[in-house]
Scaffold this motif. Sequence first.
Motif, PDB file in Angstrom:
ATOM      1  N   ASP A  60     -15.035  10.327  -2.143  1.00 33.41           N
ATOM      2  CA  ASP A  60     -14.041   9.876  -1.059  1.00 33.41           C
ATOM      3  C   ASP A  60     -12.820  10.216  -2.398  1.00 33.41           C
ATOM      4  OD1 ASP A  60     -12.151   8.394  -0.328  1.00 33.41           O
ATOM      5  OD2 ASP A  60     -13.297   6.286   0.057  1.00 33.41           O
ATOM      6  N   SER A  86       0.928  -1.122   0.011  1.00 31.61           N
ATOM      7  CA  SER A  86      -0.255   0.049  -0.131  1.00 31.61           C
ATOM      8  C   SER A  86       0.815   1.121  -0.025  1.00 31.61           C
ATOM      9  CB  SER A  86      -0.837   0.029   1.278  1.00 31.61           C
ATOM     10  OG  SER A  86      -1.713   1.185   1.223  1.00 31.61           O
ATOM     11  N   GLY A 140      -9.006   8.163   6.597  1.00 29.85           N
ATOM     12  CA  GLY A 140      -9.982   8.510   5.625  1.00 29.85           C
ATOM     13  C   GLY A 140     -11.362   7.854   6.157  1.00 29.85           C
ATOM     14  N   THR A 141     -11.245   6.864   6.954  1.00 31.60           N
ATOM     15  CA  THR A 141     -12.493   6.308   7.473  1.00 31.60           C
ATOM     16  C   THR A 141     -13.239   7.154   8.146  1.00 31.60           C
ATOM     17  OG1 THR A 141     -11.646   4.007   7.360  1.00 31.60           O
ATOM     18  CG2 THR A 141     -13.271   4.332   8.546  1.00 31.60           C
ATOM     19  N   ARG A 159      -7.366   9.364  -2.528  1.00 29.30           N
ATOM     20  CA  ARG A 159      -6.222   9.584  -3.654  1.00 29.30           C
ATOM     21  C   ARG A 159      -6.578  10.256  -4.762  1.00 29.30           C
ATOM     22  NH1 ARG A 159      -6.255   4.190  -2.182  1.00 29.30           N
ATOM     23  NH2 ARG A 159      -4.277   3.525  -0.916  1.00 29.30           N
ATOM     24  N   HIS A 218     -14.637   1.553  -1.138  1.00 30.58           N
ATOM     25  CA  HIS A 218     -14.041   1.495   0.189  1.00 30.58           C
ATOM     26  C   HIS A 218     -14.937   1.942   1.331  1.00 30.58           C
ATOM     27  CE1 HIS A 218     -11.177   2.095   3.459  1.00 30.58           C
ATOM     28  NE2 HIS A 218     -10.448   1.334   2.755  1.00 30.58           N
TER      29      HIS A 218
HETATM   30  N1  TLP Z   1      -7.403   2.210   1.987  1.00 32.97           N
HETATM   31  C1  TLP Z   1      -6.275   1.221   2.490  1.00 32.97           C
HETATM   32  C2  TLP Z   1      -6.705  -0.042   3.281  1.00 32.97           C
HETATM   33  O1  TLP Z   1      -7.873   0.236   3.790  1.00 32.97           O
HETATM   34  C3  TLP Z   1      -6.718  -1.080   2.662  1.00 32.97           C
HETATM   35  C4  TLP Z   1      -5.152   0.968   1.346  1.00 32.97           C
HETATM   36  O2  TLP Z   1      -4.217   0.475   1.701  1.00 32.97           O
HETATM   37  O3  TLP Z   1      -5.650   1.132   0.125  1.00 32.97           O
HETATM   38  N2  TLP Z   1     -10.936   5.538   1.159  1.00 32.97           N
HETATM   39  C5  TLP Z   1     -10.053   4.763   0.276  1.00 32.97           C
HETATM   40  C6  TLP Z   1     -10.094   4.785  -1.312  1.00 32.97           C
HETATM   41  C7  TLP Z   1      -9.241   4.188   0.619  1.00 32.97           C
HETATM   42  O4  TLP Z   1      -8.232   3.328   0.141  1.00 32.97           O
HETATM   43  C8  TLP Z   1      -8.732   4.090   1.975  1.00 32.97           C
HETATM   44  C9  TLP Z   1      -7.788   3.336   2.672  1.00 32.97           C
HETATM   45  C10 TLP Z   1      -9.933   4.742   2.841  1.00 32.97           C
HETATM   46  C11 TLP Z   1     -10.743   5.567   2.356  1.00 32.97           C
HETATM   47  C12 TLP Z   1      -9.668   4.738   4.436  1.00 32.97           C
HETATM   48  O5  TLP Z   1      -8.621   5.330   4.885  1.00 32.97           O
HETATM   49  P1  TLP Z   1      -8.033   4.988   6.142  1.00 32.97           P
HETATM   50  O6  TLP Z   1      -7.140   3.673   6.233  1.00 32.97           O
HETATM   51  O7  TLP Z   1      -6.908   6.294   6.528  1.00 32.97           O
HETATM   52  O8  TLP Z   1      -9.070   4.960   7.287  1.00 32.97           O
END
Ligand code: TLP
Length: 345
Positions: free
Chosen positions: A171, A9, A61-62, A174, A86
């Motif tokens: 969302d 990742s 991000g969550t 990225r 996600h």
């Molecule tokens: N993605 C992470 C993990 O959850 C797998 C990754 O390694 O890609 N939106 C998108 C599109 C994301 O890819 C992710 C995280 C999140 C939200 C959530 O972000 P976090 O991990 O900061 O809560």
Amino acid sequence: MDRFVDLRSDTVTQPTPDMRRAMFAAEVGDDVFGEDPTINALQEKVARLLGKEAAIFVASGTMANQLSIKSHTQPGDEVIIEAGSHAMNYEGGAGAALSGIQFMPLPGNRGIFEAAQVEAAIRVDDVHLPPSRLIVIENTHNRGGGSVFPLSKIRPIRELATQKGLRMHMDGARLWNACVASGVSPGTYAEPFDSVSVCLSKALGCPVGSLVAGSKDFIKRVHRYRKMVGGGMRQAGYLAAAGIYALDHHIDRLEEDHRKAKKLAAGLANIKNILINPAEVETNILFFDVSRAEKTAHEVAASCREKGVRIHPTAKTRIRCVTHLDISFADMDKALTVIESVMKE
Ligand code: TLP
């Protein structure tokens, strides 16, 4: 053994020495009192960048996605979203648990869906049916292979949302990658949305942090819910300083990560029993399939790990690789050599 080439990742990056210096030098205060100057500066910077009235710093991000969903909806509402997204699949069931909403998943093409699909999914006004309230778009789309949601497909969805009184959330964990790959500015991408979440801890290489941007009233609601979930942080300006540094120094370089992913994809396409279409790689994420091999994705990943390369199995025959700040072009060569040797075993 040398260090791992870690392609699981873009969240695995270490802060660079300059980023650490910026963090060390940060001026901080108690953000629950609104007194952290560095957090305030980051919030203003991101609001400006996304062309919104306000922005708020959150832990992840969550948290950014789920507080946005909560701030847009009432329990019993329906949220239209892509089936592999996600926010629906990988956020611990938070949509149901924290907001009491239900999702209406649409099948996308590599995460991308059309206005006609949204139109068909919007409920008519009938007591039997949940009110359609919010449309969520993921850009870039993680499980879609880092695909860029084209602005030309977002605009007709916005027109529909406005006509039917629905709100829109992006969302944009990225979003920076989508901007660099498409040449569309963050403000232009954000314009059709009522709220946008962005991450600092993925492609940009920060240790922690995400933001939500939107109208002043909307961000006020997010702020209240952030407190409710225990997301009020104190001298978190040290983290915000990393974000400011990354926004200034780590966006343009994403083009390099995209080239690395393309190089990796082209090499993988030449390895026996690996299925991948390199033409589909648009940003820093790629998936490949090993269903033709004797081994499962988990076995391939475990063997690669023994040889110093970490890749992420996401299904029985599917593996994800993500390029980032801590991966060089030479690392791509090492990864290809290792994956090829594992596939021959
Ligand atoms: N993605 C992470 C993990 O959850 C797998 C990754 O390694 O890609 N939106 C998108 C599109 C994301 O890819 C992710 C995280 C999140 C939200 C959530 O972000 P976090 O991990 O900061 O809560």
